[in-house]
Design a protein around this motif. Structure first.
Motif, short mmCIF file in Angstrom:
data_model
loop_
_atom_site.label_atom_id
_atom_site.label_comp_id
_atom_site.label_asym_id
_atom_site.label_seq_id
_atom_site.Cartn_x
_atom_site.Cartn_y
_atom_site.Cartn_z
N ARG A 9 -11.17 6.51 0.46
CA ARG A 9 -10.48 5.67 1.16
C ARG A 9 -11.31 4.42 1.74
O ARG A 9 -11.09 3.39 2.03
CB ARG A 9 -9.89 6.16 2.42
N TYR A 33 -1.74 -1.04 -12.03
CA TYR A 33 -2.48 -2.17 -11.74
C TYR A 33 -3.52 -1.86 -10.63
O TYR A 33 -3.61 -0.97 -9.91
CB TYR A 33 -1.40 -2.98 -10.76
N TYR A 35 -5.49 -4.20 -7.87
CA TYR A 35 -5.57 -5.39 -6.94
C TYR A 35 -6.67 -5.54 -6.20
O TYR A 35 -7.18 -4.62 -5.55
CB TYR A 35 -4.03 -5.52 -6.26
N GLN A 37 -7.72 -7.21 -2.27
CA GLN A 37 -7.04 -7.99 -1.17
C GLN A 37 -8.23 -8.31 -0.04
O GLN A 37 -8.80 -7.33 0.41
CB GLN A 37 -6.13 -7.17 -0.46
N GLY A 40 -6.96 -10.74 5.43
CA GLY A 40 -6.02 -11.96 5.69
C GLY A 40 -5.29 -12.72 4.73
O GLY A 40 -4.80 -13.76 4.86
N PRO A 43 -2.72 -9.54 -1.57
CA PRO A 43 -3.34 -9.13 -2.88
C PRO A 43 -3.26 -9.82 -4.16
O PRO A 43 -2.31 -10.73 -4.42
CB PRO A 43 -2.47 -7.79 -3.44
N LEU A 91 -6.82 -2.22 -4.18
CA LEU A 91 -5.48 -1.38 -4.18
C LEU A 91 -5.10 -1.04 -5.76
O LEU A 91 -5.37 -2.01 -6.47
CB LEU A 91 -4.27 -2.56 -3.54
N PHE A 106 2.26 1.39 -4.36
CA PHE A 106 1.00 1.12 -3.95
C PHE A 106 0.38 2.34 -3.22
O PHE A 106 0.93 3.08 -2.61
CB PHE A 106 0.76 0.07 -2.83
N GLY A 107 -0.99 2.58 -3.53
CA GLY A 107 -1.71 3.35 -2.86
C GLY A 107 -2.06 3.02 -1.57
O GLY A 107 -2.01 1.70 -1.09
N GLN A 108 -2.93 3.55 -0.87
CA GLN A 108 -3.35 3.24 0.54
C GLN A 108 -4.43 2.33 0.45
O GLN A 108 -4.80 1.65 1.29
CB GLN A 108 -3.73 4.41 1.39
#
Lengths: 115, 113
Positions: A9, A33, A35, A37, A40, A43, A91, A106-108
């Protein structure tokens, strides 16, 4: 049913060190996928897999980033060497198909801090 | 290539008042449009999606959005805000047949008691 699982995490590393992120998608989801991020921002796609094939990696900085999806299930995203500007949330998402109207789950995320 | 612009980076409303989060899109084809919500320390969750069926789309938690092709807009609304609605909201566009999703920069919704 378990959702998309990412680990770790949180990760703090020194610049120039390597780092790897792991993703386990929802069972049966062929499309995966990764991503990026930034704080602000929304993603941005790094890479998209259909089964084990990377079908869109145009935004992946290939000089330092690599990804793999062996056996078309779990995936690993690696950075080597990491730079300060790589600090962000990474992500992972999966969907049942790669068609444009398919919901992605999506995962955390993994929050990477490069110091 | 497709893109989205979320017109407000931050929206603040009082509990019980209406919510309006604005999104304009750019697309060369027939797009699919989504709204996702991101609560702190949780993954992005789909609120609703438009896929060329009804232009008024209803989603979870009382949210809805209307696709307006003439205005290239897909604004998200809710009649009455709840404290639990406080989160980051992302408008997303996808086109071209594959799920190449492009996210907006996000709108942070604050709900005041």
């Amino acid at each position: 049913e378990a959702g998309v699982v990412q680990s770790p995490r949180y990760k703090i590393i020194e610049k120039k060190q390597p780092v790897a992120f792991w993703c386990n998608p929802i069972s049966g989801h062929n499309t995966l996928y990764w991503y990026l991020q930034n704080l602000g921002q929304g993603p941005e796609l790094l890479i998209r897999y259909e089964n084990e094939e990377a079908v869109d990696d145009s935004q992946l900085p290939k000089d330092r980033f690599s990804a793999e999806r062996l056996k078309g299930v779990d995936s690993t995203l690696k950075i080597q060497p990491a730079e300060l500007g790589d600090s962000a949330v990474y992500l992972c998402a999966s969907s049942s198909t790669g068609l444009q109207d398919t919901e992605a789950f999506f995962g955390q995320g993994t929050r990477l801090t490069v110091v | 290539a497709q893109s989205v612009t979320q017109l407000d980076s931050h929206v603040s409303v009082s509990e019980g008042t209406p919510v309006l989060l604005r999104c304009n899109y750019s697309s060369s084809y027939s797009p699919s449009l989504f709204w996702y919500v991101q609560h702190p320390n949780k993954g992005l969750q789909l609120l609703l999606k438009y896929t060329s069926a009804a232009t008024l789309v209803k989603g979870i938690n009382g949210f809805e959005a209307e696709f307006k092709k003439s205005e290239t807009s897909f604004h998200l609304t809710k009649p009455s805000a709840h404290m639990s609605d406080a989160a980051e909201y992302f408008c997303v566009v996808s086109e071209g047949g594959n799920n190449d999703m492009r996210f907006g920069a996000g709108t942070r919704l604050t709900v005041k008691p």
